[in-house]
Each structure stands twice: as structure tokens, then as C-alpha cells.
Design a protein around this motif. Structure first.
Motif: not given
Length: 194
Positions: A32-37, A61-69, A79-93
Motif C-alpha cells: 500500500q505504501s509503495l502504491v502511495q509513493a 526546499n523539499f521536505a516530506a510530510e511526516h509518516h507519509e511515503p 530486484e526490489k522497489s521499496l517505499p521510503i516513508v518520512e520518519g522511523v517510528e514503528a508505524d513508519d517502518l
């Protein structure tokens, strides 16, 4: 005695089912996060092109929204494509790879730190070697980094996060890679722009 054995069998089956559900849920959330990213990248690339500012200003000036891909990390060797999310809390990871918020983004000329779990998003990462690549697709450009150094540090060592005076993608994960439970170390990849 037979009743105790049956209880252990039932507990074992329950543990396997819980573990299987957690793996399934992790994979579903990551997808789901990959689709969002991907959607975010598509939309913001158009927005960046329409802006009156220069590309350098947009990057600075770029800054991502916290907790968002907000980006996608590609690991060609795996052969991996992975979403990057802003933050490293448990829900982010749980959603993907976390970006440590007080570090730079690709193109900003300083240290970029991302982190993920070795047994979920970074499964198989131990196969990477010096010379392998990471590719980061950002809303404003795509960046390729080559692994030039690795390091193993204790789990509580935060000296890895620091000003480096140049652009470096720092990828961290738990180590040993096949350890069961909370791993005592972190494996660090230092990758430099090509």
C-alpha cells in the motif's frame, strides 16, 4: 501428559498463525505504501515541473510530510522497489523504509539516512557488496548511489548520524541478518552519488 503435549501443539500452531499473519500484514502495508509513493511521485513531479522556482530551489526546499511515503528506493541487485516513508517510528517502518527526519534528502549535498527492518523490507540485503547500487526516485529527480563502505556498530550507536560535508546515502538495518529477536548491532552501508 498427553493433555500437556496437546496444549503445546495448539500453542505452537497459534504462534505460527500469528507469525504468518504478521508477515502477511507487513507485506500488505508495504505494498500500500509503495502504491502511495508511486502516486505521490507522479503528482509531485508534475507540480515541480509547473513551479516557477528553479530545480535547485525545489530540491533545497523539499521536505516530506511526516509518516507519509514520498520516494522509492530501488535495489537493482535484489530486484526490489521499496517505499521510503518520512520518519522511523514503528508505524513508519511497518510501511517501508524510514527516512530519519533531521537528515538531508537526495540532491541536498549532505548525509541522507534511511533505515529498515532486516527481516521485512531489507530481507536479503546481506547479499549487497561494495560496488552495488541504490537508486532513489524523488519527486524532483532520480539519484544513483554506489556502496563504497560498510560498518557494523552497536545498536545504540548514534554517531552514524552526523554531518559528512558531502552527499552520502547511509542505509542502516539490524545485524546479524539472521538473528532471531532484537539484534544487538546495526549494519551500515555508505553509498556515494555516481
Amino acid at each position: 501428559m498427553k493433555a500437556i503435549m496437546n496444549i503445546f501443539v495448539i500453542l505452537g500452531i497459534a504462534a505460527v498463525l500469528v507469525f504468518a499473519y504478521q508477515l502477511f500484514d507487513q507485506a500488505r502495508t508495504e505494498q500500500q505504501s509503495l502504491v502511495q509513493a508511486e502516486a505521490y511521485l507522479s503528482k509531485t513531479k508534475e507540480d515541480f515541473m509547473a513551479m516557477k522556482k528553479s530545480k535547485a530551489e525545489n530540491i533545497a526546499n523539499f521536505a516530506a510530510e511526516h509518516h507519509e511515503p514520498f520516494a522509492i528506493l530501488e535495489i537493482p541487485k535484489l530486484e526490489k522497489s521499496l517505499p521510503i516513508v518520512e520518519g522511523v517510528e514503528a508505524d513508519d517502518l511497518k510501511k517501508g523504509i524510514g527516512h530519519i527526519s533531521n537528515t538531508a534528502y537526495p540532491g541536498q549535498g549532505e548525509q541522507i539516512v534511511i533505515s529498515g527492518h532486516r527481516d521485512t523490507v531489507f530481507r536479503g540485503i546481506g547479499a549487497l557488496e561494495i560496488g552495488d547500487h541504490f537508486v532513489v526516485d524523488m519527486p524532483y529527480d532520480t539519484y544513483t548511489y554506489e556502496i563504497r563502505e560498510t560498518e557494523i556498530v552497536p545498536e545504540d550507536d548514534t554517531t552514524v548520524i552526523r554531518s559528512m560535508g558531502e552527499e552520502v546515502l547511509v542505509v542502516t538495518t539490524c545485524y546479524p541478518f539472521n538473528y532471531v529477536g532484537n539484534a544487538p548491532y546495526r549494519f551500515i552501508y555508505y553509498a556515494y552519488p555516481l
